[in-house]
Design a protein around this motif. Structure first.
Motif, PDB file in Angstrom:
ATOM      1  N   GLU A 139     -10.414   3.122  -5.979  1.00 57.37           N
ATOM      2  CA  GLU A 139     -10.739   2.560  -7.289  1.00 57.37           C
ATOM      3  C   GLU A 139     -11.839   3.367  -7.969  1.00 57.37           C
ATOM      4  O   GLU A 139     -11.757   3.681  -9.160  1.00 57.37           O
ATOM      5  N   SER A 154      -8.490  -8.274   1.896  1.00 60.38           N
ATOM      6  CA  SER A 154      -9.648  -9.114   2.180  1.00 60.38           C
ATOM      7  C   SER A 154      -9.223 -10.477   2.727  1.00 60.38           C
ATOM      8  O   SER A 154      -9.831 -10.992   3.676  1.00 60.38           O
ATOM      9  N   ALA A 175      -9.602   1.467  -0.163  1.00 57.27           N
ATOM     10  CA  ALA A 175      -9.114   0.935  -1.442  1.00 57.27           C
ATOM     11  C   ALA A 175     -10.233   0.923  -2.491  1.00 57.27           C
ATOM     12  O   ALA A 175     -10.003   1.238  -3.664  1.00 57.27           O
ATOM     13  N   PHE A 176     -11.444   0.591  -2.070  1.00 55.71           N
ATOM     14  CA  PHE A 176     -12.576   0.621  -2.997  1.00 55.71           C
ATOM     15  C   PHE A 176     -12.935   2.060  -3.378  1.00 55.71           C
ATOM     16  O   PHE A 176     -13.299   2.342  -4.522  1.00 55.71           O
ATOM     17  N   GLN A 178      -6.887  -3.549  -7.191  1.00 57.75           N
ATOM     18  CA  GLN A 178      -7.689  -4.754  -7.007  1.00 57.75           C
ATOM     19  C   GLN A 178      -6.882  -5.900  -6.394  1.00 57.75           C
ATOM     20  O   GLN A 178      -7.409  -6.665  -5.573  1.00 57.75           O
ATOM     21  N   LEU A 189      -9.716  -1.459   3.603  1.00 58.75           N
ATOM     22  CA  LEU A 189     -10.312  -2.040   2.391  1.00 58.75           C
ATOM     23  C   LEU A 189     -11.332  -1.086   1.779  1.00 58.75           C
ATOM     24  O   LEU A 189     -11.376  -0.906   0.561  1.00 58.75           O
ATOM     25  N   SER A 242       0.827  -1.210   0.000  1.00 54.20           N
ATOM     26  CA  SER A 242       0.000   0.000   0.000  1.00 54.20           C
ATOM     27  C   SER A 242       0.861   1.259   0.000  1.00 54.20           C
ATOM     28  O   SER A 242       0.467   2.280  -0.565  1.00 54.20           O
ATOM     29  N   GLN A 258      -6.750  -5.023  -2.795  1.00 55.12           N
ATOM     30  CA  GLN A 258      -8.062  -5.284  -2.185  1.00 55.12           C
ATOM     31  C   GLN A 258      -8.205  -6.765  -1.834  1.00 55.12           C
ATOM     32  O   GLN A 258      -8.652  -7.109  -0.735  1.00 55.12           O
ATOM     33  N   LYS A 259      -7.827  -7.629  -2.743  1.00 57.90           N
ATOM     34  CA  LYS A 259      -7.916  -9.074  -2.508  1.00 57.90           C
ATOM     35  C   LYS A 259      -7.009  -9.508  -1.360  1.00 57.90           C
ATOM     36  O   LYS A 259      -7.392 -10.342  -0.535  1.00 57.90           O
TER      37      LYS A 259
END
Length: 119
Positions: free
Chosen positions: A77, A109, A73-74, A102, A70, A13, A105-106
């Motif tokens: 995006e 998660s 991060a969305f 992405q 998270l 990040s 993000q994964k």
């Protein structure tokens, strides 16, 4: 207390922050207090919340801060997609950056799921 510096998602990040800041320099000056500010704040929020969560004593609190990270991060995006929609950035720049977002993000998660399993 966890050592956030050893977390791959935190290190990745940080790289995303650097790349995103270089991309926001391409945006028009009219967006200085709009999209540029929003993008820079949410990208900074990703590693900051991972680090802050690492200092929490409980697993539940750590997971909560990972979830905030998270969400940022969305949000990031979405802002990048909007920059392309508004024709501030071309698709080659946005596609590459969105792929990196992405992946992060994964990974965040997955870290959330792993830490939830330890509750």
């Amino acid at each position: 207390m966890r050592n956030f510096r050893k977390l791959d998602v935190w290190n990745d990040s940080r790289k995303l922050v650097k790349e995103t800041y270089s991309i926001t320099k391409l945006l028009p000056d009219t967006e200085k207090y709009g999209l540029i500010s929003q993008i820079n704040r949410c990208v900074i929020s990703i590693p900051a919340n991972i680090a802050e969560g690492s200092a929490k004593d409980s697993q539940k609190d750590f997971v909560r801060f990972l979830q905030i990270s998270l969400g940022s991060a969305f949000e990031l995006e979405t802002h990048i997609i909007l920059c392309e929609d508004l024709e501030f950035l071309n698709s080659s720049i946005t596609t590459s950056l969105i792929e990196k977002i992405q992946i992060l993000q994964k990974r965040i998660s997955s870290l959330i799921k792993y830490n939830k399993s330890k509750l």
